[in-house]
Every structure is written in C-alpha cells, then in structure tokens.
Write a protein that holds these residues in place. Structure first.
Motif, short mmCIF file in Angstrom:
data_model
loop_
_atom_site.label_atom_id
_atom_site.label_comp_id
_atom_site.label_asym_id
_atom_site.label_seq_id
_atom_site.Cartn_x
_atom_site.Cartn_y
_atom_site.Cartn_z
N THR A 8 1.01 8.32 -6.27
CA THR A 8 0.14 9.46 -6.00
C THR A 8 0.90 10.77 -6.09
O THR A 8 0.42 11.74 -6.72
CB THR A 8 -0.50 9.33 -4.60
OG1 THR A 8 -1.34 8.17 -4.57
CG2 THR A 8 -1.34 10.56 -4.26
N LEU A 9 2.08 10.83 -5.50
CA LEU A 9 2.86 12.06 -5.51
C LEU A 9 3.31 12.43 -6.92
O LEU A 9 3.36 13.62 -7.28
CB LEU A 9 4.08 11.92 -4.59
CG LEU A 9 3.78 11.90 -3.08
CD1 LEU A 9 5.08 11.69 -2.29
CD2 LEU A 9 3.10 13.18 -2.65
N LYS A 10 3.65 11.44 -7.74
CA LYS A 10 4.05 11.73 -9.11
C LYS A 10 2.89 12.30 -9.91
O LYS A 10 3.04 13.26 -10.66
CB LYS A 10 4.58 10.46 -9.79
CG LYS A 10 5.99 10.07 -9.39
CD LYS A 10 6.61 9.09 -10.37
CE LYS A 10 5.85 7.79 -10.43
NZ LYS A 10 6.49 6.81 -11.35
N MET A 53 -2.33 2.49 -10.07
CA MET A 53 -1.92 1.83 -8.82
C MET A 53 -1.51 2.83 -7.76
O MET A 53 -0.37 2.82 -7.26
CB MET A 53 -0.79 0.85 -9.11
CG MET A 53 -1.22 -0.32 -10.00
SD MET A 53 -2.48 -1.36 -9.21
CE MET A 53 -1.45 -2.20 -8.00
N ASP A 54 -2.44 3.69 -7.36
CA ASP A 54 -2.17 4.66 -6.31
C ASP A 54 -2.49 4.05 -4.95
O ASP A 54 -2.70 2.83 -4.83
CB ASP A 54 -2.99 5.93 -6.56
CG ASP A 54 -4.47 5.70 -6.34
OD1 ASP A 54 -4.94 4.58 -6.64
OD2 ASP A 54 -5.16 6.62 -5.86
N ILE A 55 -2.54 4.88 -3.93
CA ILE A 55 -2.80 4.40 -2.58
C ILE A 55 -4.16 3.72 -2.49
O ILE A 55 -4.30 2.62 -1.94
CB ILE A 55 -2.74 5.58 -1.58
CG1 ILE A 55 -1.36 6.22 -1.60
CG2 ILE A 55 -3.07 5.10 -0.17
CD1 ILE A 55 -1.29 7.55 -0.87
N MET A 56 -5.20 4.38 -3.00
CA MET A 56 -6.55 3.85 -2.90
C MET A 56 -6.70 2.53 -3.65
O MET A 56 -7.33 1.59 -3.15
CB MET A 56 -7.55 4.87 -3.46
CG MET A 56 -7.92 5.96 -2.47
SD MET A 56 -8.88 5.32 -1.08
CE MET A 56 -10.39 4.83 -1.90
N ILE A 65 0.83 -1.21 0.00
CA ILE A 65 0.00 0.00 0.00
C ILE A 65 0.86 1.25 0.00
O ILE A 65 0.58 2.22 -0.71
CB ILE A 65 -0.95 0.00 1.22
CG1 ILE A 65 -1.91 -1.19 1.16
CG2 ILE A 65 -1.76 1.31 1.27
CD1 ILE A 65 -2.81 -1.32 2.38
N LEU A 66 1.95 1.23 0.79
CA LEU A 66 2.82 2.40 0.89
C LEU A 66 3.49 2.75 -0.44
O LEU A 66 3.82 3.91 -0.69
CB LEU A 66 3.88 2.17 1.96
CG LEU A 66 3.39 2.13 3.42
CD1 LEU A 66 4.53 1.81 4.36
CD2 LEU A 66 2.73 3.46 3.80
N GLU A 67 3.70 1.74 -1.29
CA GLU A 67 4.29 2.01 -2.61
C GLU A 67 3.41 2.93 -3.45
O GLU A 67 3.88 3.61 -4.36
CB GLU A 67 4.52 0.70 -3.36
CG GLU A 67 5.67 -0.14 -2.80
CD GLU A 67 5.80 -1.47 -3.52
OE1 GLU A 67 5.10 -1.66 -4.54
OE2 GLU A 67 6.58 -2.33 -3.06
#
Length: 217
Positions: free
Chosen positions: A20-22, A168-171, A13-15
C-alpha cells in the motif's frame, strides 16, 4: 466475534502495508510532478495548454477513481496489446487522478502568492522558469502544505480500491484471510484499524512538518 482465529494470519495482512505504501508513495510523486505541470499550464498564457489542463482536470475529477483504475487495468491492454500488472496499473491510475486534484491545489497556492513577488522578479530580469522554481513555488508550497497532506491521506484511504484488480494490498489480504476462515468481519475490521493508524501517523507527520516550516519563516 473471534479474533483469535485470525492471529496466525496477522503477519500476512501486515505485509500488505508495504504494498500500500509503495503504491501511494509512487502515485503521490507522479501526481505531484504532473500536478505542477498542469498548474503551470492553467496559469500560463498558451490557450491550448490551458484548455488541455482544464479538460484533464474536469475528466479526472468528474469520473470515479475505480472506473479510471479499471480502464487502465482492463481497457488499456486492448489498445497497447499487452497486459499491465496490477501494481503499475494502480500507480498510473492513482497518480493521474491525484494530479488533477493537486494541480488545483498548486494553482491556488501560486495565485495566493503576493503579486509583488512576481513583479519584483520580472523587474530584476529573472527568467520565468527560474522565478517560478526559486521564488513563487517555494512560497506557494508553504501555504498549501496542509491541503497536500490531506490529498496524500485521501490517496492512502482510496488505495484500498486496488483490491478489485487483485493487488496484494492490505484490503486484498484481509479479504483472502476472510475467505480462508469463512469469517470476514474480523480481518476487515483489523484492516480498518491498520488504515486508521496509518492515516493518524500521516496526520501527525504533516502537522510536524507544517510547524517546522512555520518556524523557518
């Protein structure tokens, strides 16, 4: 609740934070750059460009972000003939959406700058482009920094909608873990905690930058 069952999946999940930041970072840069152009169109004297900027802002502020995302990801390939990947589709749609809001923020900031600054620059014969870039915009940015940071924070939270197109973001990762464990509450709650920490971090950074800019006055 049993948070122990998602502990092995926490790194997965942390990956999603990096993804998300990108997306948020690139979309913010696109939105800021295009937002400046739109703002200059709005305060310019060319009616066609002013009309374009006003209509653009009206459309992107008047329709849901998720609709814009799905049009870019699902609808645009019908016109251009090839599929756009989830990541660039997210950056494009978020960037174009953010530009509409940022243009209004920048326009308000430019208009808030004392008219005497512009009149003095014109009296000295400074070209319009140089006057805007070197004199007006730097002063405007100091005034609108809190609003820009708020837009960046909003963009960070709204980026969660990219899960609908499979990015493939956090959510998305939290949803996948929920499907594997047959328990969605724990991973989604953990994803919410990640977003909260990110937003609080951005808020502190924004306040620090704002204080530093005030000291430089």
């Amino acid at each position: 609740m049993n948070f122990a069952q998602i502990v092995p999946s926490i790194p997965f999940i942390l990956e999603g934070i990096w993804v998300t930041l990108k997306i948020v970072g690139l979309a913010a840069l696109l939105g800021f750059a295009f937002g400046i152009i739109l703002a200059l169109f709005k305060i310019g004297k060319i009616k066609a460009l002013t009309w374009f900027a006003d209509v653009y802002t009206s459309v992107f502020r008047g329709t849901p972000l998720i609709l814009q995302l799905m049009v870019v990801y699902y609808g645009l390939p019908q016109l251009i003939g090839f599929q756009i990947e989830a990541f660039p589709a997210a950056v494009i749609s978020f960037g174009l959406n953010s530009a509409a809001y940022i243009s209004e923020i920048i326009r308000a900031g430019i208009l808030a700058v004392d008219k005497g600054q512009r009149e003095a620059a014109m009296a000295l014969g400074i070209p319009y482009r140089k006057m805007m870039w070197d004199i007006i915009l730097p002063q405007a940015l100091k005034n609108i920094l809190p609003a820009l940071m708020n837009e960046f924070i909003t963009l960070t939270k709204e980026s969660a909608v990219v899960t609908v197109i499979g990015a493939m973001d956090i959510m998305r990762r939290a949803y996948i873990v929920g499907g594997e464990k047959y328990a969605y509450f724990e991973p989604l709650l953990f994803a919410g905690l990640i977003y909260y920490v990110m937003v609080m971090g951005l808020t502190l950074i924004g306040k620090a930058v704002e204080r530093r800019m005030r000291k430089s006055d």
